[in-house]
Design an enzyme around this catalytic site. Structure first.
Site, PDB file in Angstrom:
ATOM      1  N   LYS A 164      59.582  35.582  47.856  1.00 20.21           N
ATOM      2  CA  LYS A 164      59.693  36.922  47.278  1.00 20.21           C
ATOM      3  C   LYS A 164      60.211  36.764  45.852  1.00 20.21           C
ATOM      4  O   LYS A 164      60.865  35.763  45.518  1.00 20.21           O
ATOM      5  CB  LYS A 164      60.621  37.830  48.088  1.00 20.21           C
ATOM      6  CG  LYS A 164      62.080  37.472  48.091  1.00 20.21           C
ATOM      7  CD  LYS A 164      62.922  37.991  46.956  1.00 20.21           C
ATOM      8  CE  LYS A 164      62.707  39.448  46.659  1.00 20.21           C
ATOM      9  NZ  LYS A 164      63.491  39.846  45.447  1.00 20.21           N
ATOM     10  N   THR A 184      64.528  30.428  40.854  1.00 23.61           N
ATOM     11  CA  THR A 184      64.415  31.753  40.265  1.00 23.61           C
ATOM     12  C   THR A 184      64.080  32.878  41.227  1.00 23.61           C
ATOM     13  O   THR A 184      63.768  33.952  40.760  1.00 23.61           O
ATOM     14  CB  THR A 184      63.329  31.719  39.187  1.00 23.61           C
ATOM     15  OG1 THR A 184      62.141  31.216  39.761  1.00 23.61           O
ATOM     16  CG2 THR A 184      63.718  30.857  38.022  1.00 23.61           C
ATOM     17  N   GLU A 212      57.499  42.745  38.359  1.00 23.92           N
ATOM     18  CA  GLU A 212      57.798  44.182  38.325  1.00 23.92           C
ATOM     19  C   GLU A 212      56.940  44.884  37.280  1.00 23.92           C
ATOM     20  O   GLU A 212      57.036  44.608  36.087  1.00 23.92           O
ATOM     21  CB  GLU A 212      59.285  44.399  38.041  1.00 23.92           C
ATOM     22  CG  GLU A 212      60.128  44.086  39.277  1.00 23.92           C
ATOM     23  CD  GLU A 212      61.625  44.130  39.033  1.00 23.92           C
ATOM     24  OE1 GLU A 212      62.360  44.144  40.021  1.00 23.92           O
ATOM     25  OE2 GLU A 212      62.049  44.143  37.876  1.00 23.92           O
ATOM     26  N   THR A 247      61.969  43.118  47.923  1.00 24.11           N
ATOM     27  CA  THR A 247      62.742  44.196  47.272  1.00 24.11           C
ATOM     28  C   THR A 247      61.741  45.070  46.502  1.00 24.11           C
ATOM     29  O   THR A 247      61.136  45.954  47.093  1.00 24.11           O
ATOM     30  CB  THR A 247      63.837  43.633  46.346  1.00 24.11           C
ATOM     31  OG1 THR A 247      63.246  42.728  45.411  1.00 24.11           O
ATOM     32  CG2 THR A 247      64.910  42.916  47.145  1.00 24.11           C
TER      33      THR A 247
END
Lengths: 406, 406
Positions: A178, A193, A279, A152
């Site tokens: 991922k 997680t 991120e 993603t």
């Protein structure tokens, strides 16, 4: 034990194939539907999110943990979560179509989804994609395509694999995972997680596979932190097809310990890769607690520091803001004695027994520009240890999450 | 009850004076040392951080809660925290000098500090500043100077005051507070989340003052969230000098209830002002939970949503990302039944009984550009309610905390 790193992620172990296609769930023609397939039906053990809001694919896959499994279908771009009854039937249809196209018995496929929550899957696209990926897997074995199909906000693929000898047999383990956000470690087994697919060709009793996964997770994926949000879709699956034809492991013997060690090391490498690709992350920080009286105290302190947004923004700014670390220790709900505590950055003790060490603070400041930093809290009262890996919090974290729908 | 808003913050009640000076703790000549003074010695009740790492000024002020208090000296730019024995003697010296210059009895001054952790105060500057501010308070009564002197990353002063009649007497309450980051609510009395100075000229028994503050905090400062970090220096002080000369309140009578209501409303206005001025904040979100079976469930859900960085970044991005709210509810550790739950944004129900409402989602999306947004979770199982105010998480939060040393 000789543990050799090899290529191939989930396709490294004997008998496993994987690939991925684009079916239009992600914009821009990126791959978004992946398939893992084993000709030999597998034992499977898994760990799933502790979130009470569990996505439809999570609930379906959990129900199938007792089955022999031959395939896992996974999509990105849509989590199929909080999607009501339609979501449930869509998850069932994803596995049903996979079983149909691969001519598998009912209940032998699992499903995992990641992406936006609350949107129904565009099922005509998914159906087209499943037919395509099931056809392709017969001629194509491409872990990169699979890894891309489950990404993603990830910026890179995360494939790890290793092999080692058990007697005359060569055993392999592969991981493709991922995960970049909605990452919060959870200490309980059967809670994870992110999406982690692990394959192995070892022959081992299923209850031992379960114990091995539990131990490996405890030292790896349950010790990382990106943000403080536990996802609705987290899934770890370990598939074992026995193709290595080693002497079946039926008790916790030396072979079992070798496997656990290999699995743990591979999971640690994968977990660190997830944090590094957090991120917006630029840096990885190992928060290690030493000489605690109890593991509980060590965990509470490690997690308070690793989850502190003030600590993480300071790391992003290369700021040796150790006062924020002390503040996090203070609200961690752990017992400690500040007059015994030593806090060090990359080995430089900046606080010793309640007093700042000015010379070391200058040295620690210089260390903050490193990409990998170690924060050590020595509590000075016992013999328990714990660690957590975390990353910094940057503008890009905000950018990604302000505008990415997930 | 007629409750009238008036100007003046902590200087609004009769007999209180305040001002602030610059002594060089902050760069750029900004005010950084503030003083509150009452000619009539005050009863004081207070609430302090729950962080186990308590700054020296916090520990000193806590010890003086039994004393009659005439002055509060407060500085910004340095928290005097984790500063060892030097920090302790510096805090004592700050109150000692204040008492000396104002000719007050020993132990009648309190101290509060905010700013960087781990640095010793530059005491020659502080000493110069205390002499200056004690001299100035005799001729100058300037709440703006006081409010400026306690600001760190705050972008604006936060002064609130009101007055009301008790019989023939006019009673006043004033608040001047600061707080923009390191803000996490805490439910226990004697734990707070920022610097809040409250003055009143009411005559009331000290135990009732304590109860009144406890109730007011529960509905105000303990229901806000900026980030997830509990500071080492949080302090709430309520000083009462009795100058209004109302009939002394000695029991929980009507006059007491009027005071509690006025204090609560003023604290709520101040608490909302802190959230609105949260580090980098652009928006305020009220997270309200309705029809919960227990207050505990309602609190857990409200706080999970209010503290979720994925929810807060979505709010910053004007994104109606209600799936992240559901994820937060799911990991909140509260009991709920998703088939009874209704989640609404500004009154538009986007999820009803496990199914998304597509028409309302479009309407809710349009609401996300508002500066004030209400998220409502109706659990549909009981009669308990709770709310928390939170703010968005923006690039500026990261910017402020990557480079600001606090």
């Amino acid at each position: 034990m000789e543990l050799e790193k090899i290529e191939g992620g989930v396709t490294a172990p004997k008998g496993f194939r994987a690939t991925g296609v684009s079916c239009g769930l992600k914009e821009g023609g990126y791959k978004d539907l992946g398939l893992i397939y084993s000709e030999i039906p597998c034992d499977v053990v898994g760990a799933f999110t502790s979130n009470k809001v569990k996505a439809a694919p999570v609930r379906l896959s959990m129900m199938r943990m007792g089955n022999k499994i031959s395939a896992v279908i996974a999509n990105s771009g849509n989590a199929n979560c909080v999607t009501g009854k339609q979501g449930e039937s869509d998850a069932i249809r994803m596995t049903g179509l996979t079983e149909q196209f691969l001519e598998l018995p009912e209940g032998s496929a699992l499903v995992a989804s990641t992406g936006v929550i609350g949107e129904n899957l565009t099922m005509d696209r998914v159906e087209y994609g499943i037919e395509k990926v099931c056809r392709m897997i017969k001629s194509e074995n491409n872990v990169a395509n699979f890894a891309n199909a489950i990404m993603t906000t990830d910026t890179r693929q995360k494939n790890h694999a290793c092999e080692f000898k058990l007697g005359e047999s060569t055993v392999r383990i592969g991981i493709t995972c991922k995960g970049a956000g909605m990452i919060k470690p959870d200490v309980q087994m059967f809670h994870a997680t992110m999406l982690v697919f692990i394959t192995t060709d070892i022959s081992m009793q299923k209850t031992l596979l379960h114990d091995a996964l539990k131990e490996a997770l405890e030292y790896s994926f349950n010790r990382i932190s990106v943000d403080n949000d536990t996802s609705t879709n987290d899934t770890v699956l370990l598939l074992s097809n026995g193709a290595a034809e080693n002497a079946v492991i039926e008790e916790e013997n030396d072979d079992y310990r070798v496997f656990v060690k290999a699995l743990t090391e591979l999971c640690m490498a994968s977990a660190k890769a997830v944090v590094k690709d957090g991120e917006g992350a630029n840096k990885i920080v190992k928060v290690e607690i030493k000489h605690a009286l109890t593991i509980s105290d060590a965990k509470k302190i490690a997690r308070a520091i690793a989850d502190s947004y003030l600590v993480k923004t300071a790391v992003f700014g290369n700021s040796p803001n150790w006062g924020r670390v002390l503040a996090a220790i203070g609200y961690s709900d752990a017992k400690f004695d500040i007059d015994r505590l030593i806090f060090s950055i990359n080995g430089f003790a900046v606080l010793e027994k309640g007093e700042p060490n000015r010379a070391n603070i200058a040295k620690a400041s210089a260390e903050m520009i490193q990409n990998e930093i170690t924060f050590t809290v020595d509590l000075g009262v016992g013999y328990k240890e714990y660690y957590v890996w975390t990353c910094d919090l940057s503008y890009d974290y905000v950018k990604i999450n302000a505008h990415y729908i997930s």
